[in-house]
Design an enzyme around this catalytic site. Structure first.
Site, PDB file in Angstrom:
ATOM      1  N   LYS A  21      45.114  99.598 135.580  1.00 59.75           N
ATOM      2  CA  LYS A  21      46.138 100.350 134.844  1.00 59.75           C
ATOM      3  C   LYS A  21      45.558 100.941 133.559  1.00 59.75           C
ATOM      4  O   LYS A  21      45.731 102.141 133.291  1.00 59.75           O
ATOM      5  CB  LYS A  21      47.323  99.425 134.542  1.00 59.75           C
ATOM      6  CG  LYS A  21      48.437 100.050 133.738  1.00 59.75           C
ATOM      7  CD  LYS A  21      49.720  99.258 133.899  1.00 59.75           C
ATOM      8  CE  LYS A  21      49.889  98.142 132.897  1.00 59.75           C
ATOM      9  NZ  LYS A  21      50.251  98.592 131.538  1.00 59.75           N
ATOM     10  N   SER A  22      44.868 100.141 132.776  1.00 59.83           N
ATOM     11  CA  SER A  22      44.315 100.639 131.500  1.00 59.83           C
ATOM     12  C   SER A  22      43.325 101.777 131.736  1.00 59.83           C
ATOM     13  O   SER A  22      43.347 102.793 131.033  1.00 59.83           O
ATOM     14  CB  SER A  22      43.583  99.515 130.764  1.00 59.83           C
ATOM     15  OG  SER A  22      44.483  98.579 130.278  1.00 59.83           O
ATOM     16  N   ARG A  26      43.522 106.040 130.743  1.00 61.75           N
ATOM     17  CA  ARG A  26      42.452 106.761 130.027  1.00 61.75           C
ATOM     18  C   ARG A  26      41.866 107.867 130.893  1.00 61.75           C
ATOM     19  O   ARG A  26      41.523 108.944 130.392  1.00 61.75           O
ATOM     20  CB  ARG A  26      41.361 105.777 129.591  1.00 61.75           C
ATOM     21  CG  ARG A  26      41.817 104.967 128.359  1.00 61.75           C
ATOM     22  CD  ARG A  26      41.538 103.527 128.499  1.00 61.75           C
ATOM     23  NE  ARG A  26      41.854 102.764 127.295  1.00 61.75           N
ATOM     24  CZ  ARG A  26      42.905 101.947 127.186  1.00 61.75           C
ATOM     25  NH1 ARG A  26      43.782 101.810 128.167  1.00 61.75           N
ATOM     26  NH2 ARG A  26      43.104 101.269 126.069  1.00 61.75           N
ATOM     27  N   ASP A 314      46.833  89.825 128.739  1.00 61.50           N
ATOM     28  CA  ASP A 314      47.873  90.043 129.750  1.00 61.50           C
ATOM     29  C   ASP A 314      47.993  88.890 130.740  1.00 61.50           C
ATOM     30  O   ASP A 314      48.918  88.854 131.544  1.00 61.50           O
ATOM     31  CB  ASP A 314      47.615  91.356 130.492  1.00 61.50           C
ATOM     32  CG  ASP A 314      47.818  92.550 129.572  1.00 61.50           C
ATOM     33  OD1 ASP A 314      48.571  92.425 128.589  1.00 61.50           O
ATOM     34  OD2 ASP A 314      47.212  93.610 129.827  1.00 61.50           O
ATOM     35  N   LYS A 341      55.297  92.070 123.287  1.00 62.52           N
ATOM     36  CA  LYS A 341      54.936  92.782 124.520  1.00 62.52           C
ATOM     37  C   LYS A 341      56.224  93.305 125.172  1.00 62.52           C
ATOM     38  O   LYS A 341      57.252  93.381 124.520  1.00 62.52           O
ATOM     39  CB  LYS A 341      54.164  91.838 125.450  1.00 62.52           C
ATOM     40  CG  LYS A 341      52.787  91.469 124.921  1.00 62.52           C
ATOM     41  CD  LYS A 341      51.863  92.669 124.966  1.00 62.52           C
ATOM     42  CE  LYS A 341      50.495  92.374 124.415  1.00 62.52           C
ATOM     43  NZ  LYS A 341      49.694  93.583 124.263  1.00 62.52           N
ATOM     44  N   ARG A 345      56.987  87.152 125.544  1.00 60.49           N
ATOM     45  CA  ARG A 345      56.361  86.432 126.666  1.00 60.49           C
ATOM     46  C   ARG A 345      56.149  84.947 126.386  1.00 60.49           C
ATOM     47  O   ARG A 345      56.008  84.173 127.327  1.00 60.49           O
ATOM     48  CB  ARG A 345      55.034  87.102 127.047  1.00 60.49           C
ATOM     49  CG  ARG A 345      55.252  88.436 127.734  1.00 60.49           C
ATOM     50  CD  ARG A 345      53.968  89.098 128.177  1.00 60.49           C
ATOM     51  NE  ARG A 345      54.281  90.338 128.888  1.00 60.49           N
ATOM     52  CZ  ARG A 345      53.394  91.291 129.124  1.00 60.49           C
ATOM     53  NH1 ARG A 345      52.138  91.163 128.730  1.00 60.49           N
ATOM     54  NH2 ARG A 345      53.758  92.386 129.784  1.00 60.49           N
ATOM     55  N   ARG A 386      54.808  91.352 134.010  1.00 60.65           N
ATOM     56  CA  ARG A 386      53.848  90.235 133.989  1.00 60.65           C
ATOM     57  C   ARG A 386      54.558  88.884 134.096  1.00 60.65           C
ATOM     58  O   ARG A 386      53.998  87.940 134.644  1.00 60.65           O
ATOM     59  CB  ARG A 386      52.973  90.299 132.739  1.00 60.65           C
ATOM     60  CG  ARG A 386      52.241  91.623 132.615  1.00 60.65           C
ATOM     61  CD  ARG A 386      50.750  91.480 132.478  1.00 60.65           C
ATOM     62  NE  ARG A 386      50.130  92.786 132.428  1.00 60.65           N
ATOM     63  CZ  ARG A 386      49.544  93.386 133.458  1.00 60.65           C
ATOM     64  NH1 ARG A 386      49.466  92.787 134.631  1.00 60.65           N
ATOM     65  NH2 ARG A 386      49.022  94.588 133.340  1.00 60.65           N
TER      66      ARG A 386
HETATM   67  C1  S3P Z   1      46.318  97.756 126.840  1.00 69.69           C
HETATM   68  C2  S3P Z   1      46.059  96.916 125.801  1.00 69.69           C
HETATM   69  C3  S3P Z   1      46.778  95.643 125.584  1.00 69.69           C
HETATM   70  C4  S3P Z   1      47.469  95.178 126.847  1.00 69.69           C
HETATM   71  C5  S3P Z   1      48.223  96.276 127.523  1.00 69.69           C
HETATM   72  C6  S3P Z   1      47.306  97.436 127.880  1.00 69.69           C
HETATM   73  C7  S3P Z   1      45.555  99.012 126.930  1.00 69.69           C
HETATM   74  O1  S3P Z   1      47.726  95.825 124.560  1.00 69.69           O
HETATM   75  O2  S3P Z   1      48.342  94.113 126.562  1.00 69.69           O
HETATM   76  O3  S3P Z   1      48.810  95.789 128.712  1.00 69.69           O
HETATM   77  O4  S3P Z   1      45.537  99.631 128.010  1.00 69.69           O
HETATM   78  O5  S3P Z   1      44.948  99.392 125.924  1.00 69.69           O
HETATM   79  P1  S3P Z   1      47.312  95.661 123.015  1.00 69.69           P
HETATM   80  O6  S3P Z   1      46.059  96.388 122.866  1.00 69.69           O
HETATM   81  O7  S3P Z   1      48.409  96.264 122.205  1.00 69.69           O
HETATM   82  O8  S3P Z   1      47.186  94.174 122.820  1.00 69.69           O
END
Ligand code: S3P
Length: 426
Positions: A21-22, A26, A314, A341, A345, A386
């Site tokens: 996902k991250s 990007r 996560d 979050k 959580r 989650r």
């Molecule tokens: C993410 C960063 C994390 C994560 C989120 C996705 C990202 O959050 O918890 O699910 O894609 O950069 P934080 O950077 O705010 O902790």
């Protein structure tokens, strides 16, 4: 809609999970602001990343969907258009925070970003503050603290910034803003957090130095051709956990992203006695990828401290679940970020563990859980993907449960139940 989950004891097979996902967020952003057409292969197809894609389309990028991914035709940073509508980010903090940084530097254009009830409660000052220091103009509700946000693109200056929260989203927002600044930007991270933005910017030909502090140089000449999105470690983690705590499991998860800023849970679980092997290691588009084999294991409890939290942020609700099936105590501290979050959580992890008859204690910055005998449970999710996924794993490994809703899993892992059907009971 609610779901009754019955236990499974046997798990067999080899499979892949949804794309990360991250990394997909990007990939959609960098492809859209590039000066090339990029094929994003194996993207995550959950609701969150689609919010980012739609937002990038509404500022001019063109996307064409194929079976294996998306072709994205970039427009170049300086050609980003003013959107005609509100940018609706749904449940996605990553969309809202990263795009606030990116669009803050699009001089003269106006962007309005909104989200669902959960996102409107999540802190935005953490992004607004550094971007304002760069000369950005972002307004939000309640003293610039919450969405909806109004972003008026401005001429940005490079800054030197020491981060106040360990957050990859905030870091990424600053990096994206830095692309249109008038000089270099230096970021001093509070703690090491996921570095997909840094890796991808480098891959696209951007200039960024990452030895100690992060130094980003402005550019509007990013290019790429094809990018493979590895399997999401955070999604793989649910099956890793299930295989470890199920009675009779032997599985292989293929093509998983194992960037060390993401896969730290593996180190912790191996130390706890987990039979996990990483093999077929390789680098794809700058990101480490491998296959992971997992077998049922006898685990003992673990401790997680503040310096480790960003590396498994996560997976913390899942650590609570694993703790219930481990011998002794599992303790998580320094994790107060979990309270802001998609839901609180910490609170939900503890209350759901208790509903299964497990001994658990809530702290301001974490929780402790004692391994014990699980009974049938009732899970409240607060529509947090989650929480839902973590406690589906609990129910599968334990005595079953009634889950309040499972629609939220479409945020990150829409293929979860299809995979489960294939691997359960051999
Ligand atoms: C993410 C960063 C994390 C994560 C989120 C996705 C990202 O959050 O918890 O699910 O894609 O950069 P934080 O950077 O705010 O902790």
């Amino acid at each position: 809609m609610g779901l009754t989950v019955s236990p499974v004891s046997k798990l067999r097979g080899s499979f892949s999970v949804s794309g990360d996902k991250s990394i997909t967020h990007r990939a959609f952003i960098f492809s859209s602001i590039s000066r090339s057409e990029v094929f994003v292969r194996n993207p995550n197809r959950g609701e969150d990343v689609m919010r980012t894609l739609v937002a990038m389309q509404s500022v001019g990028a063109k996307a064409r969907e194929e079976k294996d991914g998306f072709y994205i035709k970039g427009i170049g940073l300086s050609n980003v258009k003013e959107p005609e509508n509100i940018l609706y980010c749904g449940n996605s903090g990553t969309t809202m925070r990263l795009l606030s940084g990116l669009f803050a530097g699009i001089n003269g254009k106006l962007f309005i970003a909104d989200g669902d009830e959960s996102l409107k409660k999540r802190p935005m000052k953490r992004v607004i503050e550094p971007i304002s220091l760069m000369g950005g103009k972002i307004w939000g509700r309640r003293g610039n603290a919450f969405a909806p946000l109004a972003i008026k693109g401005a001429k940005l200056h490079g800054i030197s910034y020491k981060m106040k929260v360990a957050s990859a989203q905030v870091k990424s927002a600053i990096i994206l803003a830095a692309l249109s600044a008038d000089g270099k930007t230096v970021i001093d991270e509070k703690a090491r957090s996921r570095n997909h933005t840094e890796i991808m910017l480098k891959e696209f030909g951007g200039k960024i130095e990452t030895n100690g502090k992060i130094t980003v140089y402005p550019t509007d000449n990013l290019r790429y051709d094809e990018l493979f999105v590895p399997g999401d470690f955070s999604s793989a983690a649910y099956f890793i956990a299930l295989a470890l705590i199920a009675k009779d499991a032997d599985i292989v998860i293929k093509n998983v992203g194992v960037n060390p800023t993401r896969s730290y849970l593996v180190n912790k679980l191996k130390d706890a006695g987990g039979r996990i092997e990483l093999f077929n290691r390789r680098i794809e588009n700058g990101e480490p990828v491998c296959d992971i084999s997992v077998k049922s294991s006898h685990l003992h409890g673990i401790s997680v401290d503040a310096s480790e939290v960003p590396l498994l942020i996560d997976e913390i609700p899942l650590i609570g679940v694993i703790g219930a099936f481990s011998e002794g105590k599992t303790v998580v501290r320094g994790a107060s970020e979990l309270r802001v979050k998609e839901s609180d959580r910490i609170k939900l992890t503890v209350s759901n563990l208790k509903s299964f008859g497990i001994e658990a204690e809530e702290f301001e910055d974490g929780f402790s859980v004692k391994g014990g005998r699980a009974k049938y449970g009732f899970v409240k999710t607060a529509f947090d993907h989650r929480i839902a996924l973590s406690f589906i794993i609990f129910a599968l490994a334990g005595e079953g449960a009634e889950i309040e809703e499972v629609k939220s899993i479409n945020i990150s892992f829409p293929e979860f139940f299809d995979i489960l059907e294939r691997v359960k009971n051999g």
